[in-house]
Design an enzyme around this catalytic site. Structure first.
Site, PDB file in Angstrom:
ATOM      1  CE  LYS A   1       8.380   5.487   7.715  1.00  0.00           C
ATOM      2  NZ  LYS A   1       7.857   3.993   8.243  1.00  0.00           N
TER       3      LYS A   1
ATOM      4  NE  ARG B   1      -2.120   1.784   3.243  1.00  0.00           N
ATOM      5  CZ  ARG B   1      -2.217   1.499   4.732  1.00  0.00           C
ATOM      6  NH1 ARG B   1      -2.576   0.586   5.351  1.00  0.00           N
ATOM      7  NH2 ARG B   1      -1.126   2.200   5.331  1.00  0.00           N
TER       8      ARG B   1
ATOM      9  CD  GLU C   1       4.778   3.997   5.940  1.00  0.00           C
ATOM     10  OE1 GLU C   1       5.840   3.719   6.061  1.00  0.00           O
ATOM     11  OE2 GLU C   1       3.701   3.834   6.286  1.00  0.00           O
TER      12      GLU C   1
ATOM     13  CB  SER D   1      -3.974  -3.144   8.160  1.00  0.00           C
ATOM     14  OG  SER D   1      -3.647  -1.796   8.723  1.00  0.00           O
TER      15      SER D   1
ATOM     16  CE  LYS E   1       8.002  10.129   7.169  1.00  0.00           C
ATOM     17  NZ  LYS E   1       7.212   9.480   6.177  1.00  0.00           N
TER      18      LYS E   1
ATOM     19  CG  ASN F   1       2.677   1.089   4.708  1.00  0.00           C
ATOM     20  OD1 ASN F   1       3.466   1.251   5.526  1.00  0.00           O
ATOM     21  ND2 ASN F   1       1.876   1.692   4.096  1.00  0.00           N
TER      22      ASN F   1
ATOM     23  CD  GLU G   1       7.683   0.748   8.115  1.00  0.00           C
ATOM     24  OE1 GLU G   1       6.856   1.234   7.739  1.00  0.00           O
ATOM     25  OE2 GLU G   1       8.771   1.053   7.379  1.00  0.00           O
ATOM     26  N   GLY G   2       4.711   1.318  11.633  1.00  0.00           N
ATOM     27  CA  GLY G   2       3.508   0.939  12.627  1.00  0.00           C
ATOM     28  C   GLY G   2       2.890   2.193  13.388  1.00  0.00           C
TER      29      GLY G   2
ATOM     30  NE  ARG H   1      -4.186   5.275   6.747  1.00  0.00           N
ATOM     31  CZ  ARG H   1      -2.920   4.965   6.811  1.00  0.00           C
ATOM     32  NH1 ARG H   1      -2.546   4.553   7.983  1.00  0.00           N
ATOM     33  NH2 ARG H   1      -2.054   5.259   5.950  1.00  0.00           N
TER      34      ARG H   1
END
Ligand code: ADP
Ligand code: MG
Length: 478
Positions: free
Chosen positions: A309, A128, A147, A154, A368, A149, A372-373, A454
């Site tokens: 990244k 994604r 970024e 998800s 950064k 993924n 992740e997450g 989102r």
């Protein structure tokens, strides 16, 4: 200016109507399956609630939306090519793995697999690519990648169910025209199609698909929607944790993976992307076992690393993209158009320049770490605090610096279980799902399979849906 394209004040400010819409919206979300387990009972479906979502969809310009969809198959190709370029990964990640233990550990598995030789020529990639729309004064907004993924991306499941919720809310609000502009979206079907393809190419009818999942499974329904698409094809899916694979998994002499006596055709990782996911040495042993096996991994270890990244930052350097698309200047141009400014913090004059640039105007950037997450990025004056501490040492190479993207805020109501209704200034992030299957040199499928919007309150500079910050949304194209 964009408000005119969205939900008018007469609706947003009508508190009686908003209350009524909110109640209707919750029922619609629940009946459509836009669900999440409760924080208090993350491993039980006895009592559940709606997953957080916006009351209204968010206006997104058609041109940038189409641009994001159109570049996705190129991103799929790019990720896949990087994963096959061991020299590039080694060089790109050298400074990161010197200081970041987690990435170093993943890299070690990658090296071991290279040494042993890959035991499976089928590659399944589900990713994604996330974007924000950078709005500079009166210019048209421009699509900038946040970024990509390549592991455990998800919300392909739940975002397949949200269009009908927003259509219903808009109809209740008497906004029929807008309701008809909500796009169909079914990433769950597209992701499952690619998984099923990989399963079929693996070529053993009795073999199962493993969803490798977390210990805490609040977002299980998102995964279930993908799973059910596989069951529809009579493909057997089992959900396992690292611990389960450690205890019951083994390889036969052909490196076929068996868990509890069942042969595994595909391992789809929905876990394993952050250090906390590996609760013990057993988790690492299980990861290694799966990577060494003949099962198709989604992602395999090299594709996982391609999504870091640091790799993203290296790709933004002049000439690097061209190396992956020697005969496709068009693809290079389309991908590059989505890059924000990305800057190295490697030791040396270039990294020194990045440090002084960030210290001089920290509000223009995001710092950064290689994580992740959600919830790891550093903003504003904190950038100076962190850089002052690490700027003279290799500690700084655990980070990259990125231009901060400024989307236009849009007002909306964020629907969250247990939270009061409140009009918020919101920022959105558009995700595009990619799916591909390669067998040896042959790209069998390469598709864009849907999108995710989102939205979060502008008070928060970071954090996703699972972190309790962002909520599910839909684009309202104009
Ligand atoms: P993670 O791997 O933690 O999801 P991201 O790069 O997606 O890392 O960053 C997390 C969040 O931080 C994003 O969802 C976005 O809200 C915000 N963010 C990240 N990069 C930028 C940026 N360059 N400009 C503005 N916000 C950003
Ligand atoms: Mg992210």
């Amino acid at each position: 200016m964009r408000m005119a394209q969205g939900i008018p004040d007469e609706v947003l400010m009508n508190s009686a109507l908003i209350k009524e819409l909110a109640e209707g919206a919750k029922d619609s979300a629940v009946t459509q399956g836009v669900l999440m387990r409760l924080q208090e009972t993350p491993n039980s479906s006895e009592v559940v609630s709606f997953a957080p979502f916006t009351l209204f969809p968010t206006p997104v310009p058609k041109a940038v939306f189409s641009q994001a969809l159109a570049v996705q198959t190129h991103y799929n190709t790019l990720v896949d090519k990087i994963s096959q370029d061991a020299d590039f990964l080694q060089e790109a990640l050298a400074s990161t793995i010197a200081v970041d233990d987690f990435t170093a550990r993943l890299f070690k598995i990658h090296q071991q697999i290279l040494k042993e030789g890959r035991s499976q020529s089928i590659v399944l990639g589900l990713n994604r690519s996330d974007y924000m729309l950078d709005q500079r004064e009166n210019d048209t907004p421009s699509l900038k990648q946040i970024e990509i993924n390549t592991i455990a991306a998800s919300f392909g499941g739940l975002s397949s169910r949200t269009p009908d919720v927003h259509r219903h809310i808009l109809k209740m609000a008497g906004r029929l025209e807008e309701s008809e502009r909500i796009l169909d979206n079914n990433p769950a079907a597209g992701l499952a199609r690619a998984i099923a393809k990989a399963w079929e190419l693996y070529g053993s009818e009795k073999a199962v698909i493993v969803f490798l999942v977390e210990d805490v499974q609040r977002n299980i329904f998102d995964q279930r929607f993908v799973e059910y698409e596989l069951w529809k094809r009579n493909i057997h899916v089992i959900r396992l944790r690292f611990e389960d694979v450690f205890k019951a998994g083994s390889l036969d002499q052909d490196k076929r993976l068996f868990v509890d006596g069942k042969e595994v055709a595909v391992v789809y990782f929905r876990n394993g992307y952050m250090p906390d996911n590996y609760t013990s040495e057993q988790s690492w042993d299980a990861r290694l076992l799966m990577e060494r096996s003949r099962a198709v991994k989604c992602p395999d270890i090299s594709t996982h690393l391609a999504g870091t990244k640091k790799v993203q930052q290296v790709l933004a350097r002049p000439g690097v993209l061209d190396r992956f698309f020697p005969d496709q200047p068009q693809a290079v141009q389309q991908i590059r158009a989505t890059f924000a400014g990305l800057y190295t913090l490697d030791m040396g004059p270039e990294g020194d320049k990045t440090v002084s640039m960030a210290l001089a105007a920290p509000e223009r950037f995001v710092l950064k770490p290689q994580r992740e997450g959600g919830g790891n990025n550093i903003y504003g004056s904190e950038i100076c605090q962190v850089l002052e501490q690490v700027k003279e040492s290799t500690g700084r190479t655990a980070y990259i610096l990125m231009d901060k993207i400024h989307p236009t805020p849009v007002r909306n109501y964020l629907m969250r279980q247990g939270s009061p209704l409140k009009l918020s200034n919101c920022l959105s992030e558009l995700g595009v799902f990619g799916a591909y299957v390669r067998q040896g040199k042959d790209m069998v499928t390469n598709e864009c399979v849907g999108h995710l919007l989102r939205t979060k309150s502008s008070e928060h500079s970071d954090g996703g849906v699972s972190a309790g910050v962002a909520v599910l949304d839909n684009p309202l194209l104009f």
